[in-house]
Design an enzyme around this catalytic site. Structure first.
Site, PDB file in Angstrom:
ATOM      1  N   MET A  85      36.728  38.224-122.342  1.00  0.00           N
ATOM      2  CA  MET A  85      37.322  38.680-121.089  1.00  0.00           C
ATOM      3  C   MET A  85      37.474  40.202-121.035  1.00  0.00           C
ATOM      4  SD  MET A  85      37.281  35.801-119.723  1.00  0.00           S
ATOM      5  CE  MET A  85      38.219  35.818-118.214  1.00  0.00           C
ATOM      6  N   HIS A 131      29.531  32.385-116.801  1.00  0.00           N
ATOM      7  CA  HIS A 131      30.490  32.670-115.731  1.00  0.00           C
ATOM      8  C   HIS A 131      30.800  31.394-114.955  1.00  0.00           C
ATOM      9  CE1 HIS A 131      32.638  35.111-112.830  1.00  0.00           C
ATOM     10  NE2 HIS A 131      32.084  34.363-111.893  1.00  0.00           N
TER      11      HIS A 131
HETATM   12  C1  GAR Z   1      34.612  29.619-119.416  1.00  0.00           C
HETATM   13  O1  GAR Z   1      34.922  28.798-118.313  1.00  0.00           O
HETATM   14  C2  GAR Z   1      33.767  30.799-118.967  1.00  0.00           C
HETATM   15  O2  GAR Z   1      32.933  30.500-117.886  1.00  0.00           O
HETATM   16  C3  GAR Z   1      34.832  31.780-118.555  1.00  0.00           C
HETATM   17  O3  GAR Z   1      35.823  31.649-119.532  1.00  0.00           O
HETATM   18  C4  GAR Z   1      35.861  30.296-119.951  1.00  0.00           C
HETATM   19  C5  GAR Z   1      35.936  30.263-121.460  1.00  0.00           C
HETATM   20  O4  GAR Z   1      36.213  28.972-121.900  1.00  0.00           O
HETATM   21  N1  GAR Z   1      34.321  33.120-118.523  1.00  0.00           N
HETATM   22  C6  GAR Z   1      34.704  34.016-117.626  1.00  0.00           C
HETATM   23  O5  GAR Z   1      35.540  33.796-116.774  1.00  0.00           O
HETATM   24  C7  GAR Z   1      34.018  35.334-117.753  1.00  0.00           C
HETATM   25  N2  GAR Z   1      34.285  36.155-116.607  1.00  0.00           N
HETATM   26  P1  GAR Z   1      36.239  28.628-123.442  1.00  0.00           P
HETATM   27  O6  GAR Z   1      37.060  29.716-124.143  1.00  0.00           O
HETATM   28  O7  GAR Z   1      36.896  27.296-123.536  1.00  0.00           O
HETATM   29  O8  GAR Z   1      34.820  28.607-123.915  1.00  0.00           O
END
Ligand code: GAR
Length: 220
Positions: free
Chosen positions: A96, A115
Site C-alpha cells: 500500500m 488492484h
Molecule cells: C487485495 O485485494 C489487493 O487487490 C489490494 O489489497 C488487497 C490485499 O489483500 N491492493 C490494493 O488495494 C492496491 N491499491 P491481501 O493482503 O489479502 O493479499
C-alpha cells in the site's frame, strides 16, 4: 545425474493480510506457479504476509519507511533487498505504498500490481464502496504492469463478477479476493517464465499482442 534447473525467482511486496501472497506460495507448492517465491518484503512489521512467508520458509524482510530520510533512500533499500534475489518478477500484492519514478523505471516490465477493481474503473482506494455507490453492474480485479501512472499501467488479466442486489462492501471484498487468488498466480507465472512481456506500451503473451486484458468470469 539430471539436475533440474532452478525455477525463476519472484519477490512479493505486501503490507497486510497477505492472502494473495498465500495464493502464490500455495500455487508454487502445487506446481501451478512455474516460479518460486524467493522473498517477501513489507513496509509494516505487523503485516500477516511476513508471518505467512516465515511459515513457508521464505525470506521475510521488514523494511520500515521510518528508517530512511527520503522516499528515494527508502526505495533504494527496497530495491537492494529485492535485487539480492535476482527476481524475474516483482509482485505488488497489497503493497500500500506509491512507488516513485526511479523505482518504477528500475522494474519496468518486471513488476505487476494487483488492484481490486476492473481498471480503468476505480483507480485508488475504497473500490468496493465506490462500485456500490456508482451502481456498476460488474466489479472485479486487475493485474497490470506497474508504470509511473498510478493504477494505470498496461492491463494483463482481469477477474470479473456480476454485482448482486444484496452485495455489501464485505461480500464484494470476499468475492473479489477469491478471484484475485486465481488471476495473480497465473499472471505471475507468465511473467516469471518470460511468456508475458511489456514491449513499449504493449503487452504480449506468447508473442501475441494483448489489445485487451484477458478476462476470467466468476464461476467460469
Ligand atoms: C487485495 O485485494 C489487493 O487487490 C489490494 O489489497 C488487497 C490485499 O489483500 N491492493 C490494493 O488495494 C492496491 N491499491 P491481501 O493482503 O489479502 O493479499
Amino acid at each position: 545425474m539430471n539436475v533440474p534447473s532452478e525455477r525463476p525467482a519472484v519477490v512479493v511486496l505486501v503490507s497486510g493480510e497477505g492472502t494473495n501472497l498465500q495464493a502464490l506460495i500455495d500455487a508454487a507448492r502445487d506446481g501451478a506457479l512455474d516460479a518460486r517465491v524467493a522473498a517477501v518484503v513489507s513496509d509494516r512489521a505487523e503485516a500477516r504476509g511476513l508471518e505467512r512467508a516465515r511459515r513457508a520458509g521464505i525470506a521475510a524482510l521488514h523494511i520500515p519507511r521510518e528508517g530512511y530520510p527520503s522516499r528515494e533512500a527508502y526505495e533504494r533499500a527496497l530495491a537492494e533487498a529485492i535485487d539480492a534475489h535476482a527476481p524475474s518478477a516483482v509482485i505488488l500484492a497489497g503493497f500500500m505504498r506509491i512507488l516513485g519514478p526511479s523505482m518504477v523505471r528500475h522494474y519496468a516490465g518486471r513488476m505487476l500490481n494487483l488492484h481490486p477493481s476492473l481498471l480503468p474503473r476505480f483507480r485508488g482506494l475504497d473500490t468496493h464502496r465506490r462500485v456500490l455507490e456508482a451502481g456498476d453492474s460488474h466489479h472485479g480485479a486487475t493485474v497490470h504492469f506497474v508504470t509511473e501512472d498510478l493504477d494505470a499501467g498496461p492491463r494483463v488479466l482481469q477477474y470479473r463478477l456480476k454485482v448482486r442486489p444484496d452485495d455489501t462492501v464485505e461480500t464484494l471484498a470476499a468475492r473479489v479476493r477469491r478471484g484475485e487468488h486465481v488471476i495473480l498466480p497465473r499472471a505471475t507465472s507468465w511473467l516469471a517464465t518470460g511468456r508475458l512481456r511489456l514491449v513499449g506500451d504493449e503487452v504480449t503473451l506468447d508473442g501475441e499482442t494483448l489489445r485487451e486484458p484477458i478476462v476470467i468470469e466468476e464461476g467460469s
